[in-house]
Design a protein around this motif. Structure first.
Motif, PDB file in Angstrom:
ATOM      1  N   LEU A   1      76.554  82.933 111.734  1.00  0.00           N
ATOM      2  CA  LEU A   1      76.648  84.218 112.272  1.00  0.00           C
ATOM      3  C   LEU A   1      75.778  85.039 111.242  1.00  0.00           C
ATOM      4  CD1 LEU A   1      80.008  84.264 113.962  1.00  0.00           C
ATOM      5  CD2 LEU A   1      77.687  84.154 114.959  1.00  0.00           C
TER       6      LEU A   1
ATOM      7  N   LEU B   1      78.300  79.998 116.696  1.00  0.00           N
ATOM      8  CA  LEU B   1      79.291  80.357 117.314  1.00  0.00           C
ATOM      9  C   LEU B   1      79.969  78.973 117.952  1.00  0.00           C
ATOM     10  CD1 LEU B   1      78.032  83.030 119.908  1.00  0.00           C
ATOM     11  CD2 LEU B   1      79.910  83.345 118.285  1.00  0.00           C
TER      12      LEU B   1
ATOM     13  N   THR C   1      72.741  82.357 115.657  1.00  0.00           N
ATOM     14  CA  THR C   1      73.849  82.962 116.082  1.00  0.00           C
ATOM     15  C   THR C   1      74.707  81.878 117.008  1.00  0.00           C
ATOM     16  OG1 THR C   1      73.064  85.203 115.596  1.00  0.00           O
ATOM     17  CG2 THR C   1      75.124  84.896 116.959  1.00  0.00           C
TER      18      THR C   1
END
Length: 341
Positions: A277, A248, A244
């Motif tokens: 993600l 980003l 994740t």
């Protein structure tokens, strides 16, 4: 009455087995009965015959080679079936001094430890080369950290354990039981200690692995599997969080260019970031599912432990009811249940 069984996994050890058996103790403080068990893991020589002629009390023979982990697992099953209160595992090649069995058994007999590991003092062992010392110390550090134990020689196969510890440990690897067993024992909060033991020079190359790189890979896989089994939520959530965070980064890059009015040329950053993600969330979700499976495993292991103890009570009652009946070998169903775990 305290019964100790010394088990020796063997693969083509007919030449060296007599010397190893001759050095095993016949009596120990705090132990009333000592018996020997040889697990012949598909030997092509006369290992079983040698063991029989030397008066070994129990012999488990595999028709073909199944590997050290399976030999160890079947040996433990046989020891438990024969009523062992303490189990010692040692090698057939004479690497460990038979006299030191008294040393590793002492903490178990005294009730100070559930498992005692023979520490070969890897850092200054004259029989190990510099690279092997470094490799062993690094591996032991990793296992010590992951298992939350204070063991400095994690891959030592010279170890003693109580009956209760043997019943709680369920070896799942196909390579070697050493690291898998320690990680399980540490996570199950068993009392583990180590004592220094002596070693002899190797008389032949290891039969467990053909090369150091292969040993590293197999051991790494074993450690990863064992740790993930007992810490699945932590492993998957951390992996998902890492994906994740990586996802980003390209999204932040797209936002930066979008604010400057150049977003049209950086759509690929948004796509890559969105995909990462999504994968991160899916991996974290898998962690939750794996944790639920791990909880179910704990319940199954608790049920198996109770079942083993019920079987022991039934065997005891049968022995009392028919004291003159011959002893019966381990039922196949029990071994199957253990492998299924």
């Amino acid at each position: 009455m305290t019964k100790l069984i010394i088990q020796i996994p063997c693969l083509n050890e007919a030449e060296v087995l007599p010397e190893t058996l001759a050095k095993l103790p016949r009596s120990l403080p705090g132990v009333d009965v000592i018996e020997y068990l040889v697990i012949d893991d598909g030997s092509s020589d006369d290992t079983s015959g040698v063991a029989r002629r030397w008066g070994v009390h129990h012999i488990v023979r595999h028709r073909r080679n199944r590997g050290l982990a399976e030999a160890f697992r079947n040996g433990i099953d046989k020891c438990l079936a024969e009523g062992a209160d303490i189990i010692v595992n040692t090698d057939a090649d004479g690497q460990y001094a038979g006299e030191d069995i008294a040393t590793i058994v002492a903490p178990v007999v005294a009730g100070e430890a559930d498992i005692c590991i023979g520490d070969r003092s890897v850092a200054d062992n004259a029989h190990f080369g510099p690279f092997k010392r470094l490799l062993q110390r690094l591996g032991s550090y990793v296992v010590r950290t992951l298992s939350a134990t204070d063991i400095t020689d994690a891959v030592s196969g010279f170890r003693a354990m109580t009956r209760d510890a043997a019943q709680r440990i369920n070896i799942t690897t196909d390579f070697s039981y050493t690291t898998d067993m320690l990680i399980q024992a540490g996570r199950k909060r068993l009392a583990i200690t180590s004592v220094p033991v002596r070693t002899n020079a190797a008389t032949r190359p290891s039969r467990l692995f053909k090369s150091i790189p292969r040993f590293i890979v197999n051991t790494g896989i074993t450690i990863t599997r064992a740790y993930t089994t007992f810490n699945s939520l932590r492993v998957f959530v951390l992996l998902g969080a890492a994906l994740t965070l990586i996802g980003l980064m390209p999204i932040a890059r797209f936002v930066w260019f979008f604010i400057q009015g150049n977003g049209d040329g950086h759509i690929q950053s948004l796509v890559i970031g969105g995909a990462l993600l999504t994968v991160g969330v899916l991996v974290a979700t898998l962690g939750i599912l794996a944790d639920l499976i791990a909880t179910n495993r704990k319940l199954m292991e608790a049920s198996m432990l109770k079942l083993r103890r019920i079987e022991e009570k039934l065997d005891t009652l049968e022995a009392i009811a028919a004291p003159d009946a011959p002893s019966v070998a381990v039922p196949t169903a029990r071994a199957s249940k253990r492998r299924a775990s």
